[in-house]
Scaffold this active site. Structure first.
Site, PDB file in Angstrom:
ATOM      1  N   SER A  71      38.257  -0.691  22.668  1.00 49.75           N
ATOM      2  CA  SER A  71      38.886  -1.213  21.448  1.00 49.75           C
ATOM      3  C   SER A  71      39.170  -0.181  20.368  1.00 49.75           C
ATOM      4  CB  SER A  71      38.040  -2.351  20.857  1.00 49.75           C
ATOM      5  OG  SER A  71      38.229  -3.526  21.601  1.00 49.75           O
ATOM      6  N   TYR A 176      37.183 -12.199  15.223  1.00 50.09           N
ATOM      7  CA  TYR A 176      37.639 -11.060  16.040  1.00 50.09           C
ATOM      8  C   TYR A 176      38.324 -11.588  17.290  1.00 50.09           C
ATOM      9  CZ  TYR A 176      37.345  -6.401  18.216  1.00 50.09           C
ATOM     10  OH  TYR A 176      37.634  -5.190  18.796  1.00 50.09           O
ATOM     11  N   SER A 177      39.597 -11.295  17.434  1.00 49.82           N
ATOM     12  CA  SER A 177      40.359 -11.814  18.564  1.00 49.82           C
ATOM     13  C   SER A 177      41.227 -10.723  19.165  1.00 49.82           C
ATOM     14  CB  SER A 177      41.245 -12.989  18.133  1.00 49.82           C
ATOM     15  OG  SER A 177      42.096 -13.386  19.185  1.00 49.82           O
ATOM     16  N   GLY A 324      34.367   0.652  21.028  1.00 51.49           N
ATOM     17  CA  GLY A 324      35.178   0.143  22.112  1.00 51.49           C
ATOM     18  C   GLY A 324      34.419  -0.009  23.403  1.00 51.49           C
TER      19      GLY A 324
END
Length: 371
Positions: A71, A176-177, A324
């Protein structure tokens, strides 16, 4: 156990020796195959590692190796959107429907009422496709071994998301999507007329000379030297076998978690971003308008801006960046607001809940003020 530290006598930060100790403990006590940290402090840098890049050959982890950054990709995606806003090719107040008409509809989702800004700061309310039961079974159970080469389109991912009820109405909450950044990357393609991979290359990687950074799209392997990635397939048993999942299709993480990079490239990118080299002041201000993350919604104690987060460490220093995870690997990238000190970390195993304790401990040592 292999350990490595570049020029250990050359003290880059006061906590450098502690960082190396933490890396070694992550291998001996937590069982990760290998772990790295690269600290950049002004013009000086230090690379430390422990364990191996490949459990078969025993090769050590190196500064040049590539790995999947998960991420952290979101910070690149947000930077691209903000560059386009600065060039008046789009507005953060544009609706999703303006660029992707009719794509986000149904079950309480409405692309006509959802703005690009709400995608980037996770206030859209759009359901996270990664929480779909089918996706969880495909990528977060032993069935991963059957599905890791599956090729999915961005439209597939959005379709999965809108098949579920929206979490809340746009602007009425925080959640958070990953779907938000699939949509942002699709908008980048519409606004630029080029692929997301080309936008990353032309607008970020090439100007900053990030020679190991790229969006692989449907490619299942790596273009350069890389660490192997290992997964225990989310099995809770500490003795569960670790499977080599280095080769996989990252198409399920389009614009969200697909990027491949190196420690040096990531430090260069974040340093440039924090220093204001990639965005004009107005867009820089937008990106770093931080809102505390509600407890239980993501990572407690963090704040979130536009594709970037912040956390205040126990040593009192606030750092900015992103973490991430993608199958087989975890990464963390954070730096001081002035961009003078930045740290990249990576482990090439995906177990742990997550290994945030390790990452935060390393950050606390690396950013601790002298004295």
């Amino acid at each position: 156990m292999n350990t490595h530290a570049t020029a250990p006598a050359n003290l880059i930060v006061p906590g450098q020796a502690e960082v190396q100790h933490l890396l070694e403990a992550a291998v001996t006590e937590q069982g990760y195959p290998g772990v790295i940290a690269e600290i950049r402090n002004g013009t000086r840098q230090w690379f430390g590692s422990a364990g191996v890049a490949d459990t078969t050959t025993g090769l050590p982890r190196t500064p040049q190796e590539q790995f999947r950054v998960g991420s952290i990709t979101k910070t690149f995606t947000a930077t691209l959107i903000l560059q386009l806003a600065a060039e008046y090719l789009l507005s953060l107040d544009d609706t999703v429907d303006k660029w992707l008409p009719g794509l986000v509809q149904g079950n309480g989702h409405d692309g006509g009422k959802t703005t690009i800004r709400q995608l980037l700061n996770h206030t859209s309310g759009i359901f996270a496709y990664t929480l779909d039961e089918g996706m969880l079974e495909r990528y977060w159970t032993p069935k991963l071994l059957e599905h890791r080469f599956d090729q999915l389109t961005p439209e597939d991912l959005v379709k999965i998301a809108v098949s579920h009820p929206a979490d809340f109405q746009p602007g009425q909450g925080w959640g958070y999507s990953n779907t938000n950044f699939v949509l942002a990357a699709m908008i980048i393609e519409k606004a630029t007329g080029m692929s997301y991979a080309d936008a990353v290359a032309y607008r970020i990687a090439r100007p900053l000379k990030l020679t190991g950074t790229y969006a692989p799209g449907h490619e299942i392997g790596f273009r350069g030297p890389h660490a192997r990635s290992y997964s225990k397939l989310m099995l809770p048993d500490a003795d569960a076998p670790a499977h080599d999942v280095t080769e996989l299709s990252p198409s399920y993480a389009f614009g969200v978690g697909e990027l491949i990079s190196t420690a040096a490239d990531l430090n260069t990118f974040l340093g440039a971003l924090l220093k204001g080299w990639l965005l004009p002041s107005a867009q820089q201000s937008e990106m770093f308008t931080m809102t505390p993350v509600p407890d239980g919604k993501w990572l407690d104690g963090y704040s979130y801006g536009l594709g970037i987060s912040s956390v205040t460490l126990p040593c009192g220093v606030t750092v900015y960046g992103h973490g991430g995870m993608i199958t087989g690997t975890w990464s963390y990238l954070y730096g001081t607001r002035d961009g003078k000190r930045v740290v990249t970390q990576n482990v090439n195993g995906d177990w742990g809940v997550p290994p945030a304790g390790l990452f935060l401990d390393v950050l606390d040592a690396a950013f601790r003020p002298a004295g």
